[in-house]
Enzyme design. Structure first.
Site, mmCIF file in Angstrom:
data_model
loop_
_atom_site.group_PDB
_atom_site.id
_atom_site.type_symbol
_atom_site.label_atom_id
_atom_site.label_comp_id
_atom_site.label_asym_id
_atom_site.label_seq_id
_atom_site.Cartn_x
_atom_site.Cartn_y
_atom_site.Cartn_z
ATOM 1 N N ASP A 56 -133.000 -14.806 55.811
ATOM 2 C CA ASP A 56 -134.201 -14.804 55.727
ATOM 3 C C ASP A 56 -134.285 -14.966 54.473
ATOM 4 O O ASP A 56 -133.458 -15.094 53.110
ATOM 5 C CB ASP A 56 -134.784 -13.387 56.614
ATOM 6 C CG ASP A 56 -135.105 -11.974 56.143
ATOM 7 O OD1 ASP A 56 -133.697 -11.841 54.904
ATOM 8 O OD2 ASP A 56 -134.943 -10.831 56.418
ATOM 9 N N SER B 200 -132.213 -2.273 53.411
ATOM 10 C CA SER B 200 -131.891 -3.428 53.968
ATOM 11 C C SER B 200 -130.557 -4.126 54.083
ATOM 12 O O SER B 200 -130.476 -4.355 54.388
ATOM 13 C CB SER B 200 -133.230 -3.676 54.289
ATOM 14 O OG SER B 200 -133.352 -4.613 53.733
ATOM 15 N N HIS C 258 -132.435 -11.470 52.206
ATOM 16 C CA HIS C 258 -130.836 -10.809 52.918
ATOM 17 C C HIS C 258 -130.408 -11.622 53.728
ATOM 18 O O HIS C 258 -130.680 -12.877 54.024
ATOM 19 C CB HIS C 258 -131.374 -10.429 54.523
ATOM 20 C CG HIS C 258 -132.796 -8.999 54.239
ATOM 21 N ND1 HIS C 258 -133.705 -9.373 55.055
ATOM 22 C CD2 HIS C 258 -132.306 -7.794 53.755
ATOM 23 C CE1 HIS C 258 -134.555 -7.691 54.672
ATOM 24 N NE2 HIS C 258 -133.615 -7.058 53.983
#
Ligand SMILES: *[C@@H]1O[C@H](CO)[C@@H](O)[C@H](O)[C@H]1NC(C)=O
Ligand SMILES: *[C@@H]1O[C@H](CO)[C@@H](O)[C@H](O)[C@H]1NC(C)=O
Length: 277
Positions: free
Chosen positions: A253, A47, A256
Site C-alpha cells: 500500500d 506496523s 508498507h
C-alpha cells in the site's frame, strides 16, 4: 491523493535477542519461559513489524485484501503477506510529526529528541539484562509510495530521504557512544535504509523481465478520493484496486512493503544478521 489513516506507524523500533545465557531478571525469564536453550526474539515496533496485534475492530489490516498472499485471508499484517518480523525484524515512521507539527524546520530538533528517547530506552532494556539489542535504522521515507505519488511513482523524494539519513546518522553516533560506554558491542544497527534502496534498485534492474512492476508503485490503492487500500463505501463496495501480481511489487500500500518487498529487504539484511547471535 488518498487520505492516510495510519495510526500504527510511529512507535520506536528495535528488537532484542535474549540468548540462552541470559542471566538477569528471573521473573521475566519465567514469564516468557526461555529455558530451552534457544534464543528468543522480542520486537518492539509498529506496523512494519506487527504480525497481527492490532485490535480487529480498529485496523484496516484485518480487512481484505490485506493478507491475501499469506495466510490467504486478513490476519492483521499491513501487507499482502509476510512482514519483516516473519523473516526477522521491523521499521519506523515520522507520520505523527507530520500530522501534529508539520513544520519541517523543526524536524531536526524532533529527530534529536527521538534519538535521545531511543537511547534512553535502549539503556533501560540493556539494564534489564538483555545482552544483544538490534536497533532498526529508518527506511528511506522519500521512497514510500505516499511520497512518490506526486511524481507518479517515478522518483524518490530526496528531501524526505535526507530526513531518514539524518536520523540514521544520529542513531549510528548514539549507538557507538553507548557501546563505548558499555565497553562492548551490545547494540548494533540493522540498516533498513540501504536494504530498501537495494530492494528497489534490484527490482528496477529486473524491469522488462520477469518482475516488471515499477518498484515505487504500490500494488493496492484507493480508486477514489478519500479511500485507501482495503476500504469500502457505505454500500460495502470496494473502493480500491489490487495489482494482478503482488509478487512483482515492492510496495503493498502507500507505506508498507508487500511480502515480496519484505523478502527482498530481508535478503539484503541477511548478511548483517549474524551479529544477533
Ligand atoms: C521446552 O521444550 C519442550 C519440548 O520441545 C516443550 O514441551 C516445553 O514446553 C518447552 N518449555 C518451555 C518453557 O518453552
Ligand atoms: C516553523 O518553525 C520555525 C522554527 O521554530 C519558526 O521560526 C517558524 O515561524 C515556523 N513556521 C511556521 C509556519 O509555523
Amino acid at each position: 491523493m488518498e487520505k492516510l489513516t495510519l495510526p500504527f506507524l510511529f512507535s520506536l523500533l528495535f528488537l532484542l535477542v535474549l540468548p540462552s545465557s541470559f542471566a538477569g531478571v528471573q521473573s521475566i525469564k519465567e514469564l516468557y519461559g526461555f529455558y530451552n536453550g534457544s534464543a528468543k526474539l522480542f520486537v518492539f515496533g509498529d506496523s512494519y513489524a506487527d504480525p497481527g496485534n492490532t485490535p480487529v475492530s480498529l485496523s484496516p489490516s484485518w480487512k481484505l485484501p490485506y493478507g491475501e498472499t499469506f495466510p490467504g485471508k486478513p490476519a492483521g499484517r499491513f501487507s499482502d503477506g509476510r512482514v519483516l518480523t516473519d523473516y526477522i525484524v521491523a521499521g519506523n515512521d515520522y507520520s505523527t510529526f507530520n500530522a501534529r507539527i508539520g513544520n519541517q524546520t523543526e524536524k531536526p530538533a524532533f529527530t534529536k529528541s527521538l534519538i535521545n528517547q531511543i537511547s534512553f530506552n535502549l539503556k533501560r532494556i540493556h539494564d534489564l539484562g538483555v545482552k544483544k539489542i538490534a536497533v532498526i535504522g529508518l527506511q528511506p521515507l522519500g521512497c514510500l509510495p505516499a511520497q512518490t505519488f506526486g511524481s507518479s511513482f517515478q522518483q524518490c523524494d530526496e528531501a524526505q530521504n535526507m530526513v531518514s539519513n539524518f536520523h540514521n546518522q544520529l542513531l549510528i553516533q548514539e549507538v557507538q557512544k553507548l557501546n563505548h560506554e558499555k565497553k562492548k558491542s551490545v547494540f548494533f544497527i540493522l540498516d533498513l535504509y540501504s536494504a530498501f534502496i537495494s530492494a528497489i534498485n534490484e527490482q528496477k534492474n529486473h524491469a522488462g523481465q520477469l518482475k516488471s512492476m515499477n518498484p515505487l508503485e504500490p500494488c493496492c490503492v484507493g480508486t477514489s478520493e478519500g479511500f485507501s487500500c482495503g476500504r469500502v463505501n457505505e454500500k460495502g463496495e470496494k473502493k480500491y484496486s489490487v495489482c494482478k501480481n503482488p509478487e512483482e511489487s515492492i510496495f503493498w500500500d502507500l507505506v508498507h512493503p508487500s511480502q515480496n518487498g519484505w523478502h527482498s529487504v530481508y535478503l539484503n539484511l541477511q548478511s548483517s544478521l549474524h551479529q544477533l547471535y
